[in-house]
Each structure stands twice: as structure tokens, then as C-alpha cells.
Scaffold this active site. Structure first.
Site, PDB file in Angstrom:
ATOM      1  N   SER A 108     106.674 -79.920  13.896  1.00 53.23           N
ATOM      2  CA  SER A 108     105.039 -79.804  13.054  1.00 53.23           C
ATOM      3  C   SER A 108     104.649 -80.162  11.725  1.00 53.23           C
ATOM      4  CB  SER A 108     104.001 -79.266  13.828  1.00 53.23           C
ATOM      5  OG  SER A 108     103.939 -77.492  13.506  1.00 53.23           O
ATOM      6  N   SER A 165     109.340 -76.460  13.793  1.00 52.09           N
ATOM      7  CA  SER A 165     108.406 -77.193  13.421  1.00 52.09           C
ATOM      8  C   SER A 165     108.525 -77.063  11.333  1.00 52.09           C
ATOM      9  CB  SER A 165     106.798 -76.994  13.640  1.00 52.09           C
ATOM     10  OG  SER A 165     106.875 -77.273  14.705  1.00 52.09           O
ATOM     11  N   LYS A 173     101.276 -75.730   4.182  1.00 50.02           N
ATOM     12  CA  LYS A 173     101.194 -77.062   5.422  1.00 50.02           C
ATOM     13  C   LYS A 173      99.651 -76.040   5.888  1.00 50.02           C
ATOM     14  CE  LYS A 173     102.655 -76.818   9.874  1.00 50.02           C
ATOM     15  NZ  LYS A 173     104.124 -77.059  11.122  1.00 50.02           N
TER      16      LYS A 173
END
Lengths: 503, 98
Positions: A155, A179, A80
Site C-alpha cells: 500500500s 506494504s 505516509k
């Protein structure tokens, strides 16, 4: 489609160890897949072709020289973009960090490199991890591989979509209020938020420091446990890192896969079900409970009366911490610098112009909300009260874990919604995290795994355990996964529509 | 009742050092009003007898041994800076007057 990309990380590790395949072949197969489908999915912000293949070649050479390697050596992974990677752009989905090349690696990246895992690239996300749909990225939407018109969650929508689209067998996510788990739920993948402090936060671009936690994203429960063991454990560079050794996570996943849960007490959280949860989500949840009972688990209902206030407390604590953490983006030492178009060019005015131009809508909204909650006259009523609710949520967990070894709920109240559907209604967007937030407030670990489909879209099942008992997530998760896959005749992702492949 | 006016948003944006356009001020005032009313419910449950918790894990001072270690090389730290001068970050003038 190449068989290699469909295989789990555990299978790939075995094939690499036996010499059936090389890391270069496995890594190239995933890079080819990214080239073929990422135009439509857009899970990646940056692809590290050369670096990934160099690591793969190095591992292949060391393996053939007879060197003792980590079990996952040669298995590629996506990371990420909120995690800093030395020499590789890291933007956290924000324009304010466009083109920023960090001078150091996050601890978890060092551990991936030490294990010999090629990094395929950096995945898309809501800007600074603020969001539940990845629509707040400054670099465009990620699309859910199950239906390209729908959100991949957030997210960490990029990491979840990457593993769901077979672009990577594993990925790294971060979970501040859900997330990792909510994107896992809506993409039919697996994700774990470890116990707070279980994985080092050194090198994560901070959102809310008392809530942030990095963890594994995968397609199977065993794969998540394998990755969790790579990245977990004490790090002296993170003062909130736990000094306790990790429990045996992989052993717990293997034990769970026998399908026997005799004597395990499973608590159904009364407040995380029912009203506000889509009918099909509730149905898949009830069916999963039946499977757990059939495996010998004792299913009881537990009450956590203060969970209904967790969302409100979270949206005071998170913006407050974020408003402070994001003060570092001031245009002075790295990232964007914008000078005001007229008037004197002072540091203060440069900061205002830079942050006005560099931050997106949601980031501005939360920083201003946090500034408000912390400002004189409001602090006690808002931030102070939210911290008290945090105590009450922790007490609820403590009482519930007296009655049950793990707690369970649907991971998210709905399946994936359409891109754009909730973008103009911040409160509606925030409600996606209603079932995942309590774990962050209390620091306890949580895992989401797929529990079926509702109208063709994946539904997630959440398991929560007491702090430091992450192994319980993997035992119960692996048992449920095995029982569900027996019914489905294979993994849920085998039912996902084929993505159109472009040359 | 509105809790956050447009003027209040402008004041907060100033404190947070974020330049906002007129359109952003208007939109944020409306949105923040809805959010603040929703989250303000916490004050009803947070009674005086409940202690506040700032952190999920009880931790006391975490210290390391006082040993010298290698810092980030200066050139690496400066490499991503918008402007540098003489091995340091170059920033705009701090005060408006001379």
C-alpha cells in the site's frame, strides 16, 4: 537536476553538519522537485511547503547558534498518509477522512519533529493500506518512476515512489503484509518492516493491529538504519511497544558495508522461490546469493512448510481485525457524515449511508469478508483456523532460525505490473504479498533492497531476521548493497529513466 | 459450490453497517466466493493439537502507573466533528421510534 536531491540522507546530514548546505536549501530543492515531477508521479496527497520551510529555517538558526542537534536535523522526509499529523490533513487514502485534520501527532511524527526533520508532505496509499498497487487510493493512482504506466506497489506506493523519484531522501511507510517491502522492491528502493513493537503504533490509523508496523523507506540501507533509529524504541502510549532497547542498527549497516560476512549463516527459504516467481526475479536472486557466498556467508536451504498457508491465514486475520478497527468510521465524531436519501435519519442508517458512500471497493470487500469470518458458525473454521496457522508459521521461523542467522527470498514474485492489470482480480492482487506476509504473522523484521533489473524494472531481495535482531537486516543488507553497487558502478536508481520535468 | 450468496452478502453488509447498491451486492458475492474458497484451505492444516496465536509477541497485561495526565482538550476533540452541540458530539436519533 539539482545534485542535492540525488544525495543520500547520510550525505545530506554530513553536508548540513559541516555547513556546506542549509536545511532551507535542501528542503527547497525537494519541494522544487515535487513541483516538477509530482504531476506525473502523484506520490503526494498533500504538500506541506510552509511547515517544512519553517522547520528548516528553525534548524538552520539553531545550528548557526551552535546548538547540539540530532544527526539528521534538517534532512526532509515524507510521511505516509495513514500516520496522523497534527494540523496536517490525514486521510489514509480514503474519502471517509477527506479533509480530516488530526488534533494530535503520532509518536513517530513527534520523534521526527524532535529530531528537526522537515515534513515535506503526506504520501498516497491504498485506502486504509489495503492493497498492493496503490490503485485502491480514493485520490488517484501513483505512478512508478521507472515506468509511469506501471504500479509503484502498495500500500505504500506513494512513499516508495517519492524516494525513487528523488522527491524526498526518506519516507515513512507502514507494513501490515508487505506494504513497505513490496513497494521498495518494485521501485528499486529500500524499506524495512521492523520487529513488531519496535516502532510505536500510536497515531497510525489501524488496519490490523496484530500485524501493523511502521518503518523506514529510503534509497540506501544505511539511510533506512538512520531513520529506524529516529522512530524506533519504547513508547508507553502503545501497550504492544517493546521495552527492549533497539540494537545498534547504524553500526550494523556500517559493519555490513565493509562487505565481510564471514561466518554469517544465510537461509534460503525453499517455499519462497520457484513456481510463481518470474524468471528474471529468480535469476537476480541467485546472483545475489553468489555475492553473499563470495563475501564469506554460508548459504543453506531451509524449509518452512507452513508458509504456503500464510497467505490464506493472512486474508482471514487481516479482514477480521480490519472489520473491527474500521468500525470507528461511523460518521459521528470525525470524518464524513452522509444522511440517507429517504426514510428516518437514525444513527444506524446514517452509519450505513456514510460507510456505503465513504469506503471504496476493496475496503468494503475486506470488511465484509472479516465480518463473515468472525460471524457465528464460521468463527472456528475460519478465524480460529487462521490463528492456528499463525502458530505453525511462527514455529517454522523458529526452526529456520536455528539453522540460519537470517532468511532470504525474493521480496515479490514479479516486477511492477501495468496499472489496471490486476484491479479486477482480488486474488491475483493478494498474491503479490506471498513472500512478505509470513514476517507479519510472526512479528519478525524484514528488509527489501534492490538486487537488479529484469527487463528494465527493479527486482527486490528480502532479508528476514529473528524478532529483536533487526541489526542483522542492516548488516547483511548493507553488505549485499555494497557488492551489487560495485558491479553496477553506482546505485541502481542511477539507471532509472529521467522523469520529464514540468516548470 | 457457492459459499457466499447475494443474500448472505446483504446480511453481512447490514451487520457491518455498509449500504451497498444492487450492483455491489452482485459483484461482491462473486468475488467473496472466490476469496473464501481460497482462504478456507486453512481449516485443513489447523488440526486440534495446534494452539491458536492471536499476537506475534507474547505479552501479559501492560499497565501504567495510575497517574492523572492531560487529556485532549474538548474543543480539539470536537473540531473535526460533523456536528456538535453544547460542547458535545451531536448525533442523529438513536432509536427509530420516539
Amino acid at each position: 537536476m539539482s545534485d542535492l536531491i540525488r544525495r543520500s540522507a547520510a550525505d545530506l546530514a554530513t553536508a548540513l553538519q559541516s555547513g556546506e548546505v542549509s536545511s532551507v536549501e535542501v528542503t527547497q530543492a525537494h519541494l522544487d522537485r515535487i513541483a516538477a515531477v509530482d504531476g506525473a508521479v502523484h506520490a503526494f496527497l498533500h504538500i506541506c511547503t510552509d511547515e517544512a520551510l519553517a522547520t528548516a529555517r528553525d534548524i538552520d538558526a539553531r545550528r548557526s547558534a551552535g546548538e547540539e542537534l540530532h544527526p539528521l536535523a534538517g534532512v526532509p522526509i515524507a510521511v505516509k498518509d495513514v500516520v496522523v499529523t497534527k494540523g496536517i490533513p490525514s486521510t489514509a487514502g480514503s474519502k471517509i477522512l477527506q479533509g480530516w485534520i488530526p488534533p494530535y501527532d503520532a509518536t513517530l511524527v513527534e520523534r521526527l519533529k524532535a529530531a528537526g526533520m522537515p515534513i515535506l508532505g503526506k504520501t498516497n496509499m491504498d485506502e486504509f493500506a489495503m492493497g498492493s498497487s496503490t490503485e485502491h487510493s480514493a485520490y488517484g493512482n501513483t505512478h512508478n518512476p521507472w515506468d509511469l504506466d506501471r504500479i509503484p506497489g502498495g500500500s505504500g506506493g506513494g512513499s516508495a515512489a517519492a524516494v525513487a523519484a528523488f522527491e524526498a531522501p526518506l519516507a515513512i511507510g507502514t507494513d501490515t503484509g508487505g506494504s513497505i517491502r513490496q513497494p521498495a522492491a518494485v521501485t528499486g528502493t529500500v524499506g524495512t518492516k521492523p520487529t513488531y513493537g519496535g516502532v510505536s503504533r500510536y497515531g497510525l490509523i489501524a488496519l490490523a493491529s496484530s500485524l501493523d508496523q511502521a518503518g523506514p523507506v529510503s534509497r540506501t540501507v544505511l539511510d533506512a538504519a538512520l531513520l529506524h533509529e529516529v522512530i524506533g524504541g519504547h513508547d508507553p502510549r502503545d501497550s504492544t511497544s517493546l521495552t527492549d532497547p533497539l540494537p545498534d542498527l547504524v553500526g550494523a549497516a556500517r559493519l555490513g558495508a565493509t562487505g565481510d560476512l564471514t561466518g554469517v549463516r544465510v537461509g534460503v527459504v525453499h517455499e519462497l522461490n520457484g513456481e510463481g516467481y518470474q524468471a528474471g526475479v529468480r535469476a537476480r536472486f541467485e546472483e545475489a546469493l553468489d555475492l553473499l557466498r563470495g563475501a564469506g556467508a554460508e548459504v543453506v536451504e531451509v524449509g518452512c512448510p507452513h508458509f504456503v498457508h500464510a497467505l490464506a491465514a493472512y486474508y482471514l486475520i487481516l479482514p477480521s481485525e480490519a472489520s473491527s478497527n474500521l468500525a470507528r468510521f461511523d460518521g459521528m465524531r470525525y470524518g464524513l457524515r452522509v444522511e440517507p436519501s429517504d426514510g428516518p435519519v437514525t444513527a444506524e442508517r446514517v452509519m450505513g449511508a456514510t460507510r456505503g458512500a465513504g469506503f471504496g471497493d476493496e475496503v468494503k470487500r475486506r470488511i465484509i469478508l472479516g465480518t463473515y469470518a468472525l460471524s457465528a458458525g464460521y468463527y472456528d473454521a475460519y478465524y480460529g483456523s487462521a490463528q492456528k496457522v499463525r502458530t505453525l508459521v511462527q514455529r517454522d521461523f523458529a526452526a529456520a532460525f536455528d539453522q540460519a542467522d537470517v532468511l532470504v527470498s525474493p521480496t515479490a514474485p514479479t516486477t511492477a505490473f501495468k496499472l489496471g492489470e490486476k484491479l479486477d482480480d482480488p486474488m491475483a492482487m493478494y498474491l503479490n504479498d506471498v513472500a512478505t506476509i509470513p514476517a507479519n504473522l510472526a512479528g519478525v523484521p524484514g528488509l527489501s533492497l534492490p538486487s537488479g533489473l529484469d527487463q528494465g524494472l527493479p527486482v527486490g531481495f528480502q532479508v528476514l531476521a529473528p524478532a529483536r535482531a533487526d541489526d542483522r537486516l542492516y548488516r547483511v543488507g548493507a553488505a549485499l548493497e555494497m557488492l551489487l553497487e560495485q558491479q553496477w558502478g553506482g546505485p541502481l536508481l542511477a539507471q532509472a529513466p529521467e522523469l520529464e520535468v514540468t516548470a | 459450490m457457492s459459499t457466499i450468496s447475494r443474500e448472505e452478502v446483504a446480511r453481512l453488509a447490514g451487520l457491518a453497517r455498509i449500504d451497498l447498491t444492487d450492483a455491489e451486492l452482485t459483484r461482491l458475492a462473486g468475488e467473496l466466493d472466490v476469496i473464501v474458497q481460497a482462504v478456507a484451505t486453512v481449516s485443513a492444516v489447523a488440526t486440534d493439537d495446534v494452539p491458536a496465536t492471536s499476537h506475534p509477541m507474547p505479552l501479559s497485561n501492560v499497565l501504567r502507573e495510575d497517574e492523572a495526565s492531560e487529556p485532549l482538550p474538548v474543543l480539539d476533540a470536537l473540531a473535526a466533528a460533523p456536528a456538535t452541540e453544547g460542547g458535545r458530539f451531536a448525533v442523529p436519533q438513536i432509536l427509530e421510534e420516539d
